[in-house]
Design an enzyme around this catalytic site. Sequence first.
Site, PDB file in Angstrom:
ATOM      1  N   ASN A 162     -12.418  -3.058  -3.724  1.00  0.00           N
ATOM      2  CA  ASN A 162     -13.331  -3.185  -2.581  1.00  0.00           C
ATOM      3  C   ASN A 162     -14.537  -2.250  -2.670  1.00  0.00           C
ATOM      4  O   ASN A 162     -15.608  -2.586  -2.179  1.00  0.00           O
ATOM      5  CB  ASN A 162     -12.577  -3.004  -1.256  1.00  0.00           C
ATOM      6  CG  ASN A 162     -12.056  -1.607  -1.074  1.00  0.00           C
ATOM      7  OD1 ASN A 162     -11.662  -0.939  -2.034  1.00  0.00           O
ATOM      8  ND2 ASN A 162     -12.036  -1.145   0.145  1.00  0.00           N
ATOM      9  N   ASP A 187      -8.931  -2.335 -10.737  1.00  0.00           N
ATOM     10  CA  ASP A 187      -8.491  -3.658 -10.296  1.00  0.00           C
ATOM     11  C   ASP A 187      -9.044  -4.724 -11.248  1.00  0.00           C
ATOM     12  O   ASP A 187     -10.194  -4.647 -11.697  1.00  0.00           O
ATOM     13  CB  ASP A 187      -8.998  -3.920  -8.878  1.00  0.00           C
ATOM     14  CG  ASP A 187      -8.328  -5.140  -8.267  1.00  0.00           C
ATOM     15  OD1 ASP A 187      -7.431  -4.949  -7.433  1.00  0.00           O
ATOM     16  OD2 ASP A 187      -8.701  -6.282  -8.638  1.00  0.00           O
ATOM     17  N   GLY A 236      -5.117   1.701  -2.675  1.00  0.00           N
ATOM     18  CA  GLY A 236      -4.855   0.268  -2.539  1.00  0.00           C
ATOM     19  C   GLY A 236      -4.013   0.010  -1.309  1.00  0.00           C
ATOM     20  O   GLY A 236      -4.056   0.774  -0.335  1.00  0.00           O
ATOM     21  N   GLU A 258      -3.979   6.630  -1.237  1.00  0.00           N
ATOM     22  CA  GLU A 258      -4.947   6.296  -0.175  1.00  0.00           C
ATOM     23  C   GLU A 258      -4.726   4.832   0.144  1.00  0.00           C
ATOM     24  O   GLU A 258      -5.029   3.961  -0.682  1.00  0.00           O
ATOM     25  CB  GLU A 258      -6.380   6.513  -0.674  1.00  0.00           C
ATOM     26  CG  GLU A 258      -6.644   7.862  -1.332  1.00  0.00           C
ATOM     27  CD  GLU A 258      -6.600   9.011  -0.356  1.00  0.00           C
ATOM     28  OE1 GLU A 258      -6.842   8.781   0.838  1.00  0.00           O
ATOM     29  OE2 GLU A 258      -6.316  10.137  -0.786  1.00  0.00           O
TER      30      GLU A 258
HETATM   31  P1  NAP Z   1      -3.418  -3.655  -4.119  1.00  0.00           P
HETATM   32  O1  NAP Z   1      -2.916  -5.030  -4.264  1.00  0.00           O
HETATM   33  O2  NAP Z   1      -2.454  -2.580  -3.782  1.00  0.00           O
HETATM   34  O3  NAP Z   1      -4.212  -3.333  -5.488  1.00  0.00           O
HETATM   35  C1  NAP Z   1      -4.847  -2.102  -5.700  1.00  0.00           C
HETATM   36  C2  NAP Z   1      -4.673  -1.683  -7.152  1.00  0.00           C
HETATM   37  O4  NAP Z   1      -3.292  -1.562  -7.446  1.00  0.00           O
HETATM   38  C3  NAP Z   1      -5.236  -2.683  -8.143  1.00  0.00           C
HETATM   39  O5  NAP Z   1      -5.772  -1.988  -9.238  1.00  0.00           O
HETATM   40  C4  NAP Z   1      -4.008  -3.471  -8.553  1.00  0.00           C
HETATM   41  O6  NAP Z   1      -4.139  -4.022  -9.832  1.00  0.00           O
HETATM   42  C5  NAP Z   1      -2.965  -2.383  -8.550  1.00  0.00           C
HETATM   43  N1  NAP Z   1      -1.598  -2.855  -8.383  1.00  0.00           N
HETATM   44  C6  NAP Z   1      -1.158  -3.981  -7.789  1.00  0.00           C
HETATM   45  N2  NAP Z   1       0.196  -4.032  -7.832  1.00  0.00           N
HETATM   46  C7  NAP Z   1       0.604  -2.918  -8.460  1.00  0.00           C
HETATM   47  C8  NAP Z   1       1.885  -2.386  -8.817  1.00  0.00           C
HETATM   48  N3  NAP Z   1       3.021  -3.028  -8.508  1.00  0.00           N
HETATM   49  N4  NAP Z   1       1.928  -1.188  -9.454  1.00  0.00           N
HETATM   50  C9  NAP Z   1       0.801  -0.521  -9.746  1.00  0.00           C
HETATM   51  N5  NAP Z   1      -0.437  -0.979  -9.445  1.00  0.00           N
HETATM   52  C10 NAP Z   1      -0.528  -2.153  -8.802  1.00  0.00           C
HETATM   53  O7  NAP Z   1      -4.556  -3.546  -3.031  1.00  0.00           O
HETATM   54  P2  NAP Z   1      -5.529  -4.671  -2.507  1.00  0.00           P
HETATM   55  O8  NAP Z   1      -4.823  -5.376  -1.407  1.00  0.00           O
HETATM   56  O9  NAP Z   1      -6.109  -5.450  -3.574  1.00  0.00           O
HETATM   57  O10 NAP Z   1      -6.662  -3.688  -1.899  1.00  0.00           O
HETATM   58  C11 NAP Z   1      -6.949  -3.603  -0.596  1.00  0.00           C
HETATM   59  C12 NAP Z   1      -6.106  -2.521   0.076  1.00  0.00           C
HETATM   60  O11 NAP Z   1      -6.534  -1.252  -0.374  1.00  0.00           O
HETATM   61  C13 NAP Z   1      -6.314  -2.525   1.576  1.00  0.00           C
HETATM   62  O12 NAP Z   1      -5.074  -2.358   2.200  1.00  0.00           O
HETATM   63  C14 NAP Z   1      -7.177  -1.309   1.817  1.00  0.00           C
HETATM   64  O13 NAP Z   1      -7.052  -0.761   3.101  1.00  0.00           O
HETATM   65  C15 NAP Z   1      -6.720  -0.388   0.736  1.00  0.00           C
HETATM   66  N6  NAP Z   1      -7.728   0.629   0.426  1.00  0.00           N
HETATM   67  C16 NAP Z   1      -7.521   1.901   0.866  1.00  0.00           C
HETATM   68  C17 NAP Z   1      -8.483   2.871   0.637  1.00  0.00           C
HETATM   69  C18 NAP Z   1      -8.299   4.285   1.131  1.00  0.00           C
HETATM   70  O14 NAP Z   1      -9.054   5.156   0.733  1.00  0.00           O
HETATM   71  N7  NAP Z   1      -7.332   4.555   2.008  1.00  0.00           N
HETATM   72  C19 NAP Z   1      -9.654   2.551  -0.041  1.00  0.00           C
HETATM   73  C20 NAP Z   1      -9.828   1.244  -0.482  1.00  0.00           C
HETATM   74  C21 NAP Z   1      -8.848   0.283  -0.238  1.00  0.00           C
HETATM   75  P3  NAP Z   1      -4.398  -5.599 -10.099  1.00  0.00           P
HETATM   76  O15 NAP Z   1      -5.033  -6.153  -8.864  1.00  0.00           O
HETATM   77  O16 NAP Z   1      -5.315  -5.621 -11.251  1.00  0.00           O
HETATM   78  O17 NAP Z   1      -3.077  -6.180 -10.377  1.00  0.00           O
END
Ligand code: NAP
Length: 526
Positions: A162, A187, A236, A258
Amino acid sequence: MTSATSTTLGFDDDLVRGLTAQLRATSGETFEEQSPLTGRPLATVPRSSADDIGAAVTTAREFQPRWAAVPVAERADCLLRLHDLLLDNQDAILDLICAESGKARMDAYMELVHLVLTARYYGRRAARLLRTSRAAGIVPGLTRVDVNRVPKGVVGLITPWNYPLTMALCDGIAALVAGNTVVHKPDSQTVLTALMGIALLRAAGVPENAWQVVAAPGREVGPQLVAGCDMIAFTGSTATGRQLATATAGRLTSISAELGGKNPLLVLADADLEAAAEGAARACFDNAGQLCVHIERIYVDARVYDEFRERLVSAVTGLVLAPGLGWDCQVGTLISPAQLAKVQDHVSDARTKGATVLCGGHPRPDLAPWCYEPTVLEGVTPAMRCHLDETFGPVVSLYRFDGEDEAVELANQGTQGLNASIWTTDHAHGRRIARRLRAGTVNINEGYAAALASIDAPMGGMGTSGMGRRQGAEGLLRFTEPQTVATQRLVPLTPFGPIGSATGGAEGFVRLLNRGLRVLRAVGRA
Ligand code: NAP
């Protein structure tokens, strides 16, 4: 639908080849990225194998002591050079961020600014923050106590799509300047932007082996990084954060996480309603709502609810939804069909169960394939998915409250506690309410940006929104282990040495120590 191609989107195959050459990827396999602006293929990315990831971790471990031996001032200079390179290369970076993520150019610029601020902050502050500090010994003067900051070692960095530039680099550069090496998995949807940031890091003087990058699905890379690294720095979703926390706990590996939010905004009766409505519109729909600290719940004092609602709807309907590369766009598109599906699911679930759509509520494939209108809902109930589940899109729910206690209770619902916002003309009152909110950051008369841009202060989540903090001293020191070195001077503090002889043995030593303890208490020493 727009007919932009990868060339009109601002970059060509040579650039893609140059960027992806930085990946550790020898499998010969590839995957495709699509541009959310067109829905068409944007780039072919080499895919890392398990062997590539293993090799990256091994190299990072071997190289880490050499990197840690580089004086911290030299490591920090790399960050200051990165600061300048980001500003110098800004047009190309913004084109790439927009093409890869579909966000508005101003949102892309703001993330570049966040990284620039972070690079300057740690570039200037790291040496002081990492300096060995002195602590008090049991008896003043008898024991010298130094506290060193030792790098964790190898940090496995997993970053989201994002904010593909700053989220890719802002934690990693803190790890790096603290003397760690980094193995990074961006990502899969936004690998190119991360690679552009890493290319600038290398141009700024960071050796290749200090920051290696791999590309493969997180579920494959995650277990290898957990097994091979000394610390995981993850940004994430809460669901993935929980999985990683479970895996790292089993190995007693450090983790900072985070995670997601469902962030509330309170409008008090004394607020400047025009400013609050304009600020809320930005706080809800910046980055098309794909921002962890953005606002998804608005609670308004019942006495000003109707007036605020009118002003908010007017501010939101005035937002320019125009995905593309230009500065005219205020709200960009969602990044993927999966994001669009989640947003549509939340809105249609709310509609079906009786919520009212005050504005928006429709996809806009005429603008970009996964684009969705900024949407304000009213009448949302706990039975609806968007009530407390993070939508992570351009959807906000509007509620009313009666009295401060109810406002605090409503804001504190749910398990997440990332960010909150309070609008009031009485700033001191706003700060008192902030103390009652379970949120890692609270912005008064701003939605999220005031805290986010204050790099000197910690930023992160309470509850299921995270573990640890980025930014500020905490954001750097989490990548170190404190090491205490106590040097005993003159005589040992034991009844069996010279002190014991001078006091006539064990009982005399105990009397002396008891007197000493009472004196230290009386003089107010810690
Ligand atoms: P996500 O599915 O958790 O993915 C984030 C990252 O984790 C990607 O690089 C993804 O890789 C990787 N990933 C996915 N499954 C994994 C696993 N089992 N083990 C290790 N890594 C894994 O997150 P998203 O839904 O795409 O992102 C949005 C979320 O991020 C929202 O909930 C948002 O609030 C949160 N976020 C939080 C912050 C903060 O600072 N608190 C900042 C930005 C976003 P691949 O996609 O390449 O598989």
